[in-house]
Design an enzyme around this catalytic site. Sequence first.
Site, PDB file in Angstrom:
ATOM      1  N   THR A  13       0.671  -1.185  -0.027  1.00 37.50           N
ATOM      2  CA  THR A  13      -0.220  -0.059  -0.115  1.00 37.50           C
ATOM      3  C   THR A  13       0.848   1.330   0.134  1.00 37.50           C
ATOM      4  O   THR A  13       0.525   2.223  -0.610  1.00 37.50           O
ATOM      5  CB  THR A  13      -0.822   0.090   1.230  1.00 37.50           C
ATOM      6  N   ASP A  57       1.622  -7.061  -4.553  1.00 39.84           N
ATOM      7  CA  ASP A  57       0.782  -6.772  -3.282  1.00 39.84           C
ATOM      8  C   ASP A  57       1.306  -7.892  -2.110  1.00 39.84           C
ATOM      9  O   ASP A  57       1.665  -9.158  -2.841  1.00 39.84           O
ATOM     10  CB  ASP A  57      -1.000  -7.007  -3.672  1.00 39.84           C
ATOM     11  N   SER A  58       1.426  -7.783  -1.078  1.00 38.79           N
ATOM     12  CA  SER A  58       2.261  -8.741  -0.296  1.00 38.79           C
ATOM     13  C   SER A  58       1.300 -10.209  -0.093  1.00 38.79           C
ATOM     14  O   SER A  58       1.656 -11.042   0.200  1.00 38.79           O
ATOM     15  CB  SER A  58       2.711  -8.171   0.862  1.00 38.79           C
ATOM     16  N   SER A  59       0.018 -10.026  -0.595  1.00 37.64           N
ATOM     17  CA  SER A  59      -0.879 -11.065  -0.488  1.00 37.64           C
ATOM     18  C   SER A  59      -0.109 -12.083  -1.786  1.00 37.64           C
ATOM     19  O   SER A  59      -0.557 -13.331  -1.600  1.00 37.64           O
ATOM     20  CB  SER A  59      -2.125 -10.922  -0.641  1.00 37.64           C
ATOM     21  N   THR A  89       1.494  -4.776   4.031  1.00 34.46           N
ATOM     22  CA  THR A  89       1.226  -4.937   5.646  1.00 34.46           C
ATOM     23  C   THR A  89       0.778  -6.375   5.777  1.00 34.46           C
ATOM     24  O   THR A  89       0.882  -7.242   6.806  1.00 34.46           O
ATOM     25  CB  THR A  89       0.445  -3.861   6.473  1.00 34.46           C
ATOM     26  N   ASP A  90       0.142  -6.757   4.729  1.00 36.16           N
ATOM     27  CA  ASP A  90      -0.781  -8.257   5.104  1.00 36.16           C
ATOM     28  C   ASP A  90       0.156  -9.409   5.580  1.00 36.16           C
ATOM     29  O   ASP A  90      -0.267 -10.118   6.059  1.00 36.16           O
ATOM     30  CB  ASP A  90      -1.429  -8.538   3.652  1.00 36.16           C
ATOM     31  N   THR A 275      -0.343 -21.652  20.143  1.00 38.58           N
ATOM     32  CA  THR A 275      -1.446 -21.175  20.611  1.00 38.58           C
ATOM     33  C   THR A 275      -2.176 -20.331  19.659  1.00 38.58           C
ATOM     34  O   THR A 275      -1.553 -19.331  18.889  1.00 38.58           O
ATOM     35  CB  THR A 275      -1.315 -20.507  21.852  1.00 38.58           C
ATOM     36  N   CYS A 277      -3.881 -17.621  20.615  1.00 40.36           N
ATOM     37  CA  CYS A 277      -3.909 -16.218  21.464  1.00 40.36           C
ATOM     38  C   CYS A 277      -2.732 -15.745  20.997  1.00 40.36           C
ATOM     39  O   CYS A 277      -1.554 -16.155  20.558  1.00 40.36           O
ATOM     40  CB  CYS A 277      -3.570 -16.850  22.971  1.00 40.36           C
TER      41      CYS A 277
HETATM   42  N1  ASP Z   1      -2.680  -5.489   0.297  1.00 37.13           N
HETATM   43  C1  ASP Z   1      -1.507  -4.518   0.867  1.00 37.13           C
HETATM   44  C2  ASP Z   1      -0.280  -5.621   0.769  1.00 37.13           C
HETATM   45  O1  ASP Z   1      -0.208  -6.245   1.962  1.00 37.13           O
HETATM   46  C3  ASP Z   1      -2.062  -4.297   1.987  1.00 37.13           C
HETATM   47  C4  ASP Z   1      -0.854  -3.094   2.785  1.00 37.13           C
HETATM   48  O2  ASP Z   1       0.141  -2.967   2.116  1.00 37.13           O
HETATM   49  O3  ASP Z   1      -1.313  -2.735   3.707  1.00 37.13           O
HETATM   50  O4  ASP Z   1       0.550  -5.508  -0.140  1.00 37.13           O
END
Ligand code: ASP
Length: 341
Positions: A13, A57-59, A89-90, A275, A277
Site C-alpha cells: 500500500t 501486493d504482499s498477499s 502489511t498483509d 496457541t 492467543c
Molecule cells: N494488500 C496490501 C499488501 O499487503 C496491504 C498493505 O500494504 O497494507 O500488499
Amino acid sequence: MESNILVIYTGGTIGMIKDPVTGALAPFNFDALYKHIPVLQNFNCKIDSYCFDPLIDSSNMNPEFWVRLAGVIEENYESYDGFVVLHGTDTMAYTASVLSFMLENLNKPVVFTGSQLPMGVLRTDGRENFINAIEIAGAYIDETPVVPEVSICFENRLMRGNRTNKFNAEHFNAFLSGNYPLLAQVGVHIRYSHQHILKPNFKKLKVHRNLDTNVAILKLFPGITENVVKSILSISGLKALILETYGAGNAPTDKWFVNALSDGIKNGITIFNVTQCKGGSVEMGKYETSVQLESIGVVGGYDITTESAIGKIMYLLGEGYTGEKLKQLLQTPLRGELTIE
Ligand code: ASP
C-alpha cells in the site's frame, strides 16, 4: 557517522495508487514514492534504492520472493550499513519472520515498514513510518548498529520481526508484538530498549535459501471434524503441521482426534503446538486437554507466533532437519523468536 542505507521496495500500500479504471489499489514505481518525501534528502545518510519488478501486493508473497529478497540483502550487505524493506502489511510479519531465520549472523539492521494508507494520500502513515525506519536502520553507536536484527517499524513502534502479527486491517497501529517488549518507541526521541535488542556476533552473514514448503496449518475450532483432521494429515509429502490450539496449548480430548494426531506423528509428521492467543505461551501438561498431546509427541511451541512458526519450520526442514533434532531446534530460540520460561 554518515550511514549508507539501501531501501528495498517490494510493493504494498505504501506505494500504491488507485487504478483509474478499476478503482483498485495497484503498485506504482519507487521514484514516484520517493518524490513524496523530499525531506529524506536532509538525513545524515546516503539512501539508495532497489526496486523489485514487478512490485507485488504482499498477499502474493511466496518463498521464491523471500529467496530473492534475502539475495538482494546478501549482495549488498557489505556496501550498506542498514536496510529498509518497504513491504505490504498483509504478510509483512511472515516475511520478517522467515527472513530472520534465512539471515544467519545478521549484524546489520533490516527494518521492515509499510503503511495502511498510500503515500499519495494526505493523511498517509507511510511518510512517518518510512522516515522512522530510515533513522533506525542508520542508527549506530561507536560503529556498532543499534538494532542489528530483522525488525518491523510501524506507527511509532519498533518490534522484533519474528514476534509480530498484523492484528488490525484498519488502524495505523496494525502490528502487535504480544509476547515480546518493543525494541524502541518513537516519540520526540527514539527510545531504544537496548536490553531487548539482539547483540551483534560479528560473524559472517550466512544466507539460507532452502525453504521446504511441505507444511500446513490446522486451526482448531469447536466442531472440527475427523474428516478435516485426517484429510490434512494425509496430505502427500506433508512433513510438519502447525496445530493452532486453544489457550495454553489445549485441544479436544476425543479419542478420534488424539488417535489421528498420533498416527500422523507415527507417519513422520512433526506436529507443532502453537496457541491461537496473541499473548501467552503453550504449556503442555498444564490442563488435562493437553496432557495427551504431550504424551503422543506433539512439540510445544511456547510463545511463538504462527507467522514465525511457519517460517522457522520451512527453514529447518529446508536445512534437512528431521525427528528429534528438528523437535529440539523448534524448541530452541534461534533468533529470539520464542521465550522459554
Ligand atoms: N494488500 C496490501 C499488501 O499487503 C496491504 C498493505 O500494504 O497494507 O500488499
